[in-house]
Design a protein around this motif. Sequence first.
Motif, short mmCIF file in Angstrom:
data_model
loop_
_atom_site.label_atom_id
_atom_site.label_comp_id
_atom_site.label_asym_id
_atom_site.label_seq_id
_atom_site.Cartn_x
_atom_site.Cartn_y
_atom_site.Cartn_z
N LYS A 1 -26.19 -9.97 -19.43
CA LYS A 1 -25.02 -9.12 -19.52
C LYS A 1 -24.13 -9.44 -20.72
N LEU B 1 -31.55 0.24 -14.30
CA LEU B 1 -31.20 -1.15 -14.01
C LEU B 1 -31.42 -1.41 -12.53
N SER B 2 -31.79 -2.65 -12.21
CA SER B 2 -31.97 -3.05 -10.82
C SER B 2 -31.49 -4.48 -10.65
N GLU B 3 -31.34 -4.89 -9.40
CA GLU B 3 -30.80 -6.21 -9.09
C GLU B 3 -31.82 -7.05 -8.36
N LYS C 1 -28.96 -11.67 -7.36
CA LYS C 1 -27.96 -10.83 -8.02
C LYS C 1 -28.14 -10.74 -9.53
N GLU C 2 -29.27 -11.22 -10.04
CA GLU C 2 -29.53 -11.08 -11.47
C GLU C 2 -29.90 -9.63 -11.76
N GLN C 3 -29.60 -9.18 -12.97
CA GLN C 3 -29.85 -7.79 -13.33
C GLN C 3 -31.09 -7.66 -14.19
#
Length: 281
Positions: free
Chosen positions: A71, A97-99, A103-105
Motif C-alpha cells: 500500500k 483487489l482482494s484481501e 488482512k494483506e491486500q
Amino acid sequence: MRSRASVLRKPSQPQTQRVSVTLAKGPPDEQVDLTFTLITEGGKGSFGVVYITEIKETGEKVAIKKVLQDKRFINRELQIMRKISHPKIVQMKYFYLSEGSRKEQYLNLILEYMPKTVADVIRGYNKLKRKLPWIFVKLYTYQLFKALDYLHGLRAVFAEMLLGHPLFIGECSSDQLLEVIKILGTPTKEQILQMNPNYKDLKIPSIQEFPWAKVLSRISPTPELVDLVSQILKYVPTARLQPLQVCAHPFFDELRNPNTVLPSGSSLPSLGSQEADNSVD
C-alpha cells in the motif's frame, strides 16, 4: 511471451467464485461482475501466483496473476498494463483487489491466456535433448523485439533460446555481473560511467572479452547470428541495436521470405508490418 486472490482459493476449495472486477480499458473504475469456474494453479514466481480459469459469462479462458500489493507504493505494472495495446504483448482484460487471511491486500490481474511461454518451449526441447529449431528462435526473437520496440529493453532471452539455458547465471547481482564480464570482458571506465555514473569507483577483475563465435560454438552459429548477438549484447545501451534495427537484421531475412514455412509445413504466423523493418538504417 504471456501469462488467484483470497476469493480465488486453492483447488481443494470451491471451484466457482463470483467477483466484481474493473475493466482494464474504457471508463475509469467501470466495474462488472464475473464468475470464475474451473480454477487451477498455473504456476508460481518470485512476485506471485498465476491461476488459470474460465469466465462463465463469456466462456473465455484467462490467466489471473495474483501479487501482494504494498500500500505504500503505486503499482507500476497495473499502470502500464492499462495503457498498452500491442498484438505481440499479452492484454490485461480486468483487475481487482482482494484481501488475504491476514488482512494483506492482493492485486489480481486478469490476463489473456497463453498455453505456453517461451521458457516452457525451451524446457520441452531440452527434455527431448533437442535444439529449438532455428525458425522458432527467429520467430520468437523477432516478435520479442517487435514488442520491445513498443516497450523498453530485453536481450538475454535471445541467447537463452539459442543455448537452451540462461546465458548469465548468478545467485546474486554480483555473481551475475561476473558472468557478464566473463563474456563481454571488463568494461572500460567510460563504459561504466555511461551505464551508471554512481559506479565510477567500482572495483572489478580484469578479464578479456570472450568471442561470441566460441560462446555459441556448440550450436554452429552462422556469421549473421554472431554479428547480431554481438550487436545487441553490449554494455552501453546507446551502442546496442535498437529493437526495429534488430528486426531488420539479415538474421531474420528468412522470416521475410514468403516461401518460408514452419517445421510442420504450416505458414508463418502474422508478424505485422515489415515495411518499416526493411527501411531501418
